[in-house]
Enzyme design. Structure first.
Site, PDB file in Angstrom:
ATOM      1  CG  ASP A  15      -4.044   0.509  -2.056  1.00 17.67           C
ATOM      2  OD1 ASP A  15      -5.072   0.114  -1.475  1.00 17.67           O
ATOM      3  OD2 ASP A  15      -2.962   0.742  -1.456  1.00 17.67           O
ATOM      4  CG  HIS A  38      -1.849  -1.124   1.307  1.00 18.62           C
ATOM      5  ND1 HIS A  38      -2.982  -1.171   0.530  1.00 18.62           N
ATOM      6  CD2 HIS A  38      -1.851  -2.260   2.046  1.00 18.62           C
ATOM      7  CE1 HIS A  38      -3.648  -2.284   0.800  1.00 18.62           C
ATOM      8  NE2 HIS A  38      -2.979  -2.966   1.711  1.00 18.62           N
TER       9      HIS A  38
HETATM   10  O1  G3I Z   1     -20.025  -5.073   6.128  1.00 14.73           O
HETATM   11  C1  G3I Z   1     -20.249  -3.964   6.974  1.00 14.73           C
HETATM   12  C2  G3I Z   1     -21.604  -3.387   6.652  1.00 14.73           C
HETATM   13  O2  G3I Z   1     -22.606  -4.343   7.032  1.00 14.73           O
HETATM   14  C3  G3I Z   1     -21.783  -2.117   7.450  1.00 14.73           C
HETATM   15  O3  G3I Z   1     -23.010  -1.513   7.067  1.00 14.73           O
HETATM   16  C4  G3I Z   1     -20.622  -1.166   7.073  1.00 14.73           C
HETATM   17  C5  G3I Z   1     -20.737   0.137   7.803  1.00 14.73           C
HETATM   18  O4  G3I Z   1     -19.905   0.185   8.895  1.00 14.73           O
HETATM   19  O5  G3I Z   1     -19.359  -1.773   7.435  1.00 14.73           O
HETATM   20  C6  G3I Z   1     -19.156  -2.921   6.661  1.00 14.73           C
HETATM   21  O6  G3I Z   1     -17.971  -3.467   7.062  1.00 14.73           O
HETATM   22  C7  G3I Z   1     -16.815  -2.746   6.546  1.00 14.73           C
HETATM   23  C8  G3I Z   1     -16.019  -3.723   5.668  1.00 14.73           C
HETATM   24  O7  G3I Z   1     -14.788  -3.101   5.262  1.00 14.73           O
HETATM   25  C9  G3I Z   1     -16.779  -4.123   4.428  1.00 14.73           C
HETATM   26  O8  G3I Z   1     -17.012  -3.020   3.647  1.00 14.73           O
HETATM   27  C10 G3I Z   1     -15.961  -2.366   7.743  1.00 14.73           C
HETATM   28  O9  G3I Z   1     -16.658  -1.336   8.463  1.00 14.73           O
HETATM   29  C11 G3I Z   1     -14.637  -1.764   7.232  1.00 14.73           C
HETATM   30  O10 G3I Z   1     -13.765  -1.532   8.355  1.00 14.73           O
HETATM   31  C12 G3I Z   1     -13.958  -2.807   6.352  1.00 14.73           C
HETATM   32  O11 G3I Z   1     -12.768  -2.188   5.876  1.00 14.73           O
HETATM   33  C13 G3I Z   1     -11.842  -3.136   5.336  1.00 14.73           C
HETATM   34  C14 G3I Z   1     -10.573  -3.122   6.188  1.00 14.73           C
HETATM   35  O12 G3I Z   1      -9.588  -4.016   5.591  1.00 14.73           O
HETATM   36  C15 G3I Z   1     -10.842  -3.587   7.590  1.00 14.73           C
HETATM   37  O13 G3I Z   1      -9.762  -3.272   8.314  1.00 14.73           O
HETATM   38  C16 G3I Z   1     -11.480  -2.660   3.930  1.00 14.73           C
HETATM   39  O14 G3I Z   1     -12.626  -2.743   3.093  1.00 14.73           O
HETATM   40  C17 G3I Z   1     -10.370  -3.533   3.353  1.00 14.73           C
HETATM   41  O15 G3I Z   1      -9.912  -2.996   2.131  1.00 14.73           O
HETATM   42  C18 G3I Z   1      -9.197  -3.553   4.331  1.00 14.73           C
HETATM   43  O16 G3I Z   1      -8.196  -4.427   3.791  1.00 14.73           O
HETATM   44  C19 G3I Z   1      -7.006  -4.614   4.542  1.00 14.73           C
HETATM   45  C20 G3I Z   1      -6.533  -6.026   4.266  1.00 14.73           C
HETATM   46  O17 G3I Z   1      -7.509  -6.932   4.620  1.00 14.73           O
HETATM   47  C21 G3I Z   1      -5.250  -6.293   5.022  1.00 14.73           C
HETATM   48  N1  G3I Z   1      -4.241  -5.289   4.721  1.00 14.73           N
HETATM   49  C22 G3I Z   1      -4.642  -3.893   4.866  1.00 14.73           C
HETATM   50  C23 G3I Z   1      -5.923  -3.647   4.086  1.00 14.73           C
HETATM   51  C24 G3I Z   1      -6.321  -2.197   4.249  1.00 14.73           C
HETATM   52  O18 G3I Z   1      -6.641  -1.903   5.575  1.00 14.73           O
END
Ligand code: G3I
Length: 596
Positions: A363, A331
């Site tokens: 990214d 990243h």
């Molecule tokens: O699914 C729920 C949904 O039901 C709810 O309405 C919404 C509102 O809060 O949240 C949704 O969950 C979110 C999830 O992504 C799906 O969209 C979480 O809040 C959100 O925290 C989560 O973020 C993900 C993040 O990891 C979690 O830490 C990112 O999309 C994802 O790109 C990110 O990916 C990580 C890798 O797994 C590991 N390396 C770092 C990378 C970036 O942080």
């Protein structure tokens, strides 16, 4: 206040004052640092060489089969989504679409005319280019976007990528909302889609300190948590047996800011570091065929974190723990990211352990660099060309996965709208896309003429000053040519300064920095640009790392330089070791990066 301005004024005067003695070049030995910095003579006969990697790399290596556990010994380079083939990777070619690259324009998502203006092969899609380079090209899939974002999302995903990673759907929390139930819907939808498009799938991730189920906590006993984790790994692998190429078994377990070096997750707190080996052993037992990866963030460049990860993985492998590969997430931010030589050396050392190396979550944050969208997107293009190209020219690297498909759907937007991916919000190809294509051709960004004057001190201290203490120029101890040393330093901020880089750097842009440094006590060394802009001075740290005592080691980094206002002064400073430590430097380079 205003260090650079304070220095710029009397800077020339200081040359006369600070003692500087010239000496003739002495004998040299290659400064092959323990952490992989190889030195080949880049700066002519008398300089200690900075890194000097060939601009266009040689291609991938013989292929190994997809799926199937090629642990350690056999797992090298290249991979295909659907079984083995004998193709070898692309060789260096003339760079692509020069016209395009400089305009920052986008092209329609499915236009066929693509890059390699130099008469090289042209590919209609990343998928084609990656296959020709014997690499997998992946994307993180947002389950909601796949379901609801319409055809453009799924068409772009299917057309351009042959390797998918569920962005969130296969994490423990989303899969197991309660301790007695699973929700496979989103994960199934992604795996089904991938199979329909002949794409391989990497599951992500069984063990991570985030997105664990709410019912998993430190109030669990070790046996309870072990049982829950083991059951989760076995249940999930049984469900997707034969449908996944690989899994990220453990993600982001390293945190070098803790006493142990391990991240203080619920797993480490309750189970200690053994949970890592256990998770891999349980996974292997549950599915002997799927490839098992360890995945880490911020470990792309040589340094404390990747050193800890390297030692940890080597220890696990020596203990017979079944690990097939590692993922360097990547990243990046275009204002500061790993130099080619650094990233390649890091990929190579893990590959030399017999591991498959993946660039697993690429990214780019682009808004850390002030400037127009065109300028920001060009820097992103160069960054992606560098990261993808480094993977293609290193035989041990088999796959590059972008952490999303289009700027519409990126976790980075949660921090404010950004442009971190290959396609813009209208699914138009960005210059970043051409950077990735060039990378798959093995074309790495080209480093231009060095903008630092008297970079190897062949002309004594001309153009340089010590910000405090005494500057001496003499034959480089343990090297050839000259080096400048600053002694009598009273603060970590004291160091070596070249203060008149305004003319050379005022147009900004993507740059490559490197310098050979030596200290007389183990130290952290830093390089920064001191910039006076609108009367305000800012210090832009461009590279830092810990180095051992009495050896020449390379400090390097690529950067993106931009300005809110026209700068009035720019200097380069090398500093960092504690007060009293002597800091020596040579082969100091700042070079513009271009597409070709
Ligand atoms: O699914 C729920 C949904 O039901 C709810 O309405 C919404 C509102 O809060 O949240 C949704 O969950 C979110 C999830 O992504 C799906 O969209 C979480 O809040 C959100 O925290 C989560 O973020 C993900 C993040 O990891 C979690 O830490 C990112 O999309 C994802 O790109 C990110 O990916 C990580 C890798 O797994 C590991 N390396 C770092 C990378 C970036 O942080």
């Amino acid at each position: 206040m205003m260090e650079l301005q304070r220095w710029l004024g009397p800077w020339l005067a200081s040359l006369a004052l600070v003692g500087c003695s010239e000496a003739s070049p002495a004998g040299k030995s290659d400064s092959a640092g323990s952490d992989g910095a190889t030195a080949t003579s880049a700066s002519g006969a008398d300089g200690i060489a900075a890194s000097d990697t060939a601009a266009s790399g040689s291609g991938g290596s013989a292929v190994t089969t997809a799926g199937g556990s090629g642990t350690a010994a056999g797992a090298t380079g290249g991979a295909t989504a659907s079984g083995s083939d004998g193709s070898t990777g692309a060789t260096g070619q003339a760079a692509s679409t020069a016209g395009m690259a400089s305009t920052g324009a986008t092209t329609n998502g499915d236009s066929t005319s693509t890059t390699s203006g130099g008469g090289g092969p042209s590919y209609a899609t990343l998928r084609e280019a990656a296959a020709a380079a014997n690499r997998l090209i992946g994307a993180a899939v947002d389950a909601a976007a796949l379901a609801d974002a319409g055809a453009q999302y799924s068409e772009t995903l299917a057309r351009e990528f042959d390797y998918v990673t569920p962005e969130n759907a296969t994490k423990w929390g989303p899969l197991a909302p309660t301790s007695s139930s699973y929700d496979w819907q989103a994960a199934d939808a992604i795996v089904d889609f991938a199979e329909g498009q002949q794409q391989a799938v990497k599951g992500h991730t069984f063990v991570w300190h985030e997105q664990t189920p709410s019912w998993v906590s430190t109030s669990m006993s070790a046996s309870e948590l072990n049982a829950a984790l083991k059951s989760h790994i076995e249940t999930t692998l049984a469900r997707y047996r034969g449908r996944m190429r690989a899994w990220d078994v453990v993600n982001e377990a390293v945190d070098v800011d803790t006493a142990s070096g391990y991240r203080e997750s619920v797993f480490h707190q309750v189970l200690g570091p053994d949970y890592i080996a256990d998770a891999f052993r349980w996974a292997r037992a549950a599915d002997p065929d799927v490839l098992l990866f360890y995945n880490e963030i911020g470990a792309e460049r040589l340094g404390a974190k990747s050193d800890f990860m390297y030692a940890m993985i080597k220890e696990l492998l020596d203990a017979g723990v079944p690990i097939d590969g590692i993922g360097l997430q990547s990243h990046v931010s275009t204002h500061r990211y790993p130099a080619e030589a650094d990233l390649r050396a890091n990929i190579r050392r893990f590959a030399e352990l017999g591991l498959r190396v993946n660039i697993s979550e690429v990214d780019a944050r682009t808004k850390n660099v002030p400037g127009s969208q065109e300028a920001r997107w060009l820097m992103e293009r160069i960054a992606f060309q560098q990261v993808v190209g480094s993977c293609v020219v290193e035989p041990g690297c088999e796959a590059i996965t972008f952490w999303g498909v289009t700027d519409n759907y990126s976790w980075i937007n949660e921090e404010g709208e950004e442009d971190p991916l290959l396609f813009d919000r209208s699914y138009m190809r960005k210059p970043a896309y051409d950077g990735a294509l060039d990378g798959f051709l093995g074309l790495l960004p080209v480093r231009g003429a060095n903008l630092v004057s008297n970079s190897d001190f062949a002309s004594g201290a001309t153009g340089w000053a010590a910000t405090a203490g005494e500057l001496t120029v003499a034959a480089a101890e343990g090297g050839t040519g000259n080096a400048a040393c600053v002694s009598g330093r009273s603060d970590a901020g004291d160091g070596l300064l070249q203060g008149d880089l305004l003319e050379a750097l005022q147009s900004g842009g993507p740059l490559a920095f490197s310098a050979m440094l030596r200290v007389d006590a183990p130290s952290s060394v830093e390089a920064a640009l001191l910039i006076v802009e609108g009367g305000e001075e800012r210090e832009f740290n461009i590279a830092s790392r810990a180095i051992a005592q009495d050896q020449w080691l390379e400090l390097s980094g690529y950067l993106g330089l931009g300005f809110e206002q026209a700068p009035s002064a720019i200097g380069l400073k090398l500093y960092g070791p504690a007060s009293g430590v002597e800091l020596c430097a040579t082969a100091v380079q700042l070079q513009p990066l271009t597409v070709d």
